[in-house]
Design an enzyme around this catalytic site. Sequence first.
Site, mmCIF file in Angstrom:
data_model
loop_
_atom_site.group_PDB
_atom_site.id
_atom_site.type_symbol
_atom_site.label_atom_id
_atom_site.label_comp_id
_atom_site.label_asym_id
_atom_site.label_seq_id
_atom_site.Cartn_x
_atom_site.Cartn_y
_atom_site.Cartn_z
ATOM 1 N N SER A 1 -21.882 0.489 65.641
ATOM 2 C CA SER A 1 -22.517 -0.839 65.578
ATOM 3 C C SER A 1 -23.206 -1.195 66.887
ATOM 4 C CB SER A 1 -21.468 -1.908 65.290
ATOM 5 O OG SER A 1 -20.714 -1.553 64.168
ATOM 6 N N GLU B 1 -13.326 6.957 57.247
ATOM 7 C CA GLU B 1 -12.897 5.720 57.918
ATOM 8 C C GLU B 1 -12.337 4.742 56.896
ATOM 9 O OE1 GLU B 1 -15.901 3.686 60.210
ATOM 10 O OE2 GLU B 1 -14.526 2.062 60.760
ATOM 11 N N GLU C 1 -18.477 -7.221 51.243
ATOM 12 C CA GLU C 1 -19.727 -7.328 50.475
ATOM 13 C C GLU C 1 -20.421 -5.968 50.414
ATOM 14 O OE1 GLU C 1 -18.848 -9.358 52.924
ATOM 15 O OE2 GLU C 1 -18.544 -11.264 51.885
HETATM 16 C C1 LIG Z 1 -12.374 -6.055 65.069
HETATM 17 C C2 LIG Z 1 -13.587 -5.204 64.808
HETATM 18 C C3 LIG Z 1 -13.569 -3.892 65.221
HETATM 19 C C4 LIG Z 1 -14.714 -3.104 65.068
HETATM 20 N N1 LIG Z 1 -14.691 -1.827 65.563
HETATM 21 C C5 LIG Z 1 -15.840 -1.109 65.546
HETATM 22 C C6 LIG Z 1 -15.904 0.155 66.205
HETATM 23 O O1 LIG Z 1 -14.912 0.656 66.762
HETATM 24 N N2 LIG Z 1 -17.088 0.814 66.218
HETATM 25 C C7 LIG Z 1 -18.192 0.325 65.594
HETATM 26 O O2 LIG Z 1 -19.231 0.985 65.622
HETATM 27 N N3 LIG Z 1 -18.173 -0.878 64.959
HETATM 28 C C8 LIG Z 1 -17.016 -1.596 64.932
HETATM 29 N N4 LIG Z 1 -16.985 -2.842 64.324
HETATM 30 C C9 LIG Z 1 -18.236 -3.379 63.795
HETATM 31 C C10 LIG Z 1 -18.265 -3.515 62.288
HETATM 32 O O3 LIG Z 1 -18.483 -2.261 61.675
HETATM 33 C C11 LIG Z 1 -19.393 -4.514 61.969
HETATM 34 O O4 LIG Z 1 -18.946 -5.781 62.449
HETATM 35 C C12 LIG Z 1 -19.667 -4.598 60.480
HETATM 36 O O5 LIG Z 1 -20.313 -3.439 60.063
HETATM 37 C C13 LIG Z 1 -20.509 -5.840 60.120
HETATM 38 O O6 LIG Z 1 -21.646 -5.895 60.914
HETATM 39 P P1 LIG Z 1 -22.059 -7.253 61.684
HETATM 40 O O7 LIG Z 1 -20.853 -7.713 62.447
HETATM 41 O O8 LIG Z 1 -23.291 -6.952 62.460
HETATM 42 O O9 LIG Z 1 -22.338 -8.313 60.556
HETATM 43 P P2 LIG Z 1 -23.659 -8.428 59.673
HETATM 44 O O10 LIG Z 1 -24.078 -7.079 59.235
HETATM 45 O O11 LIG Z 1 -24.636 -9.265 60.407
HETATM 46 O O12 LIG Z 1 -23.122 -9.223 58.419
HETATM 47 C C14 LIG Z 1 -22.978 -10.639 58.402
HETATM 48 C C15 LIG Z 1 -22.574 -11.058 57.004
HETATM 49 O O13 LIG Z 1 -23.589 -10.702 56.059
HETATM 50 C C16 LIG Z 1 -23.029 -9.922 55.002
HETATM 51 N N5 LIG Z 1 -23.974 -8.873 54.592
HETATM 52 C C17 LIG Z 1 -24.705 -8.079 55.403
HETATM 53 N N6 LIG Z 1 -25.436 -7.210 54.675
HETATM 54 C C18 LIG Z 1 -25.163 -7.453 53.379
HETATM 55 C C19 LIG Z 1 -25.599 -6.872 52.147
HETATM 56 N N7 LIG Z 1 -26.459 -5.861 52.108
HETATM 57 N N8 LIG Z 1 -25.090 -7.378 50.985
HETATM 58 C C20 LIG Z 1 -24.196 -8.409 51.010
HETATM 59 N N9 LIG Z 1 -23.772 -9.003 52.149
HETATM 60 C C21 LIG Z 1 -24.225 -8.527 53.314
HETATM 61 C C22 LIG Z 1 -21.792 -9.291 55.597
HETATM 62 O O14 LIG Z 1 -20.849 -8.963 54.599
HETATM 63 C C23 LIG Z 1 -21.271 -10.379 56.517
HETATM 64 O O15 LIG Z 1 -20.524 -11.299 55.796
HETATM 65 C C24 LIG Z 1 -15.854 -3.633 64.427
HETATM 66 C C25 LIG Z 1 -15.841 -4.949 63.970
HETATM 67 C C26 LIG Z 1 -14.726 -5.733 64.160
HETATM 68 C C27 LIG Z 1 -14.762 -7.165 63.683
#
Ligand SMILES: Cc1cc2nc3c(=O)[nH]c(=O)nc-3n(C[C@H](O)[C@H](O)[C@H](O)COP(=O)(O)OP(=O)(O)OC[C@H]3O[C@@H](n4cnc5c(N)ncnc54)[C@H](O)[C@@H]3O)c2cc1C
Length: 403
Positions: free
Chosen positions: A131, A250, A390
Amino acid sequence: MHMNFTDADRAFQGEVRDWLKVNLTPEIVGESKVARNAHMPKERLLDWQKRLAAKGWLCTNWPKEYGGPGWSPTQKYIFEMEMANAGAPGTSPFGPKMCAPVIMKFGTEEQKRRYLPPMLHSDLIWCQGYSEPGSGSDLASLRTRAVRDGDHYVINGSKTWTTGAHIADWMFCLVRTSTEGKPQDGISFVVFPMSTPGVKVEPIVTADGNRDGNNEVNQVFLDDVRIPVDQRIGEENKGWTCAKYLLEFERGGNPYSPRLRSSFERLKRMVGEAANGDAKLGRDAAWREKLARTEIEIAGLEMFEMEFYSKLTGGQNPGPLSSMIKLRGTEVMQQVQEYAVDVAAHYAAPFPNQRKPNSNEEPIGPEGSDVLAPRYFNGRKMTIYGGSSEVQRGIMAKAMLGL
Ligand SMILES: Cc1cc2nc3c(=O)[nH]c(=O)nc-3n(C[C@H](O)[C@H](O)[C@H](O)COP(=O)(O)OP(=O)(O)OC[C@H]3O[C@@H](n4cnc5c(N)ncnc54)[C@H](O)[C@@H]3O)c2cc1C
């Protein structure tokens, strides 16, 4: 699930229990996230992992040819169940459970020899650089650039939410090696030590109160990070295939049901014993229905997880089944955490709120309940990381229902 264990399974169960009696020391239990909702110091985590590794029980999903134990799905289930019941901490999944399958499938023989044995012996802790700020669910939009300079890549960009980056020795990382064509077509999968010049880790404070070296997640800045080209796994610009393959592991690679069942049994005891002093709870029809529904969910999840391990044992990819497991496993776990906070009421709050005013006394709530609210807050992450609920529903709609 009521499984009919064979005599051999029961003997294996006895072996796991005996091993736990010796190796799951009070220090390991006391410092684990299960007990404190905190993260074990790196030395303790390595101590725990090395004990498992010495017994051949760290990389339990690996095929035998790479040093895995070659367990049946039932043995895998028994192992996880005994670990959960004993309150054993988890292990760092990023190397053994996530990066390893990618190296086994897409790595060269030299890369397998280089990276897999240190994972098997728990010599190194890994973290996941997927991410980025602005690229989470839409991961293919990632912008961290890797520009070829002779036999090296020079990487610039930033990764975020990187779990355990502050204790990790190596990172596997998605980088953009081309801006031509579809975004998915310009991504490569690379690995590098966190000690490489230009890698900087900054902690992120989370709502569960973890911070200051005991944090869970980080932002990682990559400034002119030079790595040899032979640290790329798979072909250049074909990293998206590795990335998606890794996500299947994962999402389903850590079974939820054994720990869920263990938390659920604790919840049932709390309801029965009325942890907040309300003895009526255990007889309350609404609570009994909530518990029954949860128990059915867990039984269903156990079936999916057994299918998952049967697939791995049979040499098949987990596929979209891992999305189903991740979705239900995390949602039911959050439900159990929420019920536990409901039952414990104000005793679920962290330590300082439970002290009598102006007193240095120990917490006055039921023993251990003050971890429930922090755990509830920590648990919110489960339906976000590894692809939000989602996103999992989207995958299932497409891959399973053909919508
Ligand atoms: C505690 C924690 C640990 C993590 N650890 C890691 C790690 O070790 N390495 C790493 O790379 N990442 C890690 N992540 C990141 C995680 O994979 C991302 O937070 C996740 O993929 C969501 O991306 P975003 O936070 O950018 O939210 P966004 O992608 O911006 O999403 C925001 C909202 O929109 C919704 N949404 C987005 N796209 C769609 C769609 N196509 N259809 C329906 N709804 C949608 C989502 O469900 C969410 O509710 C971690 C996250 C957390 C919270």
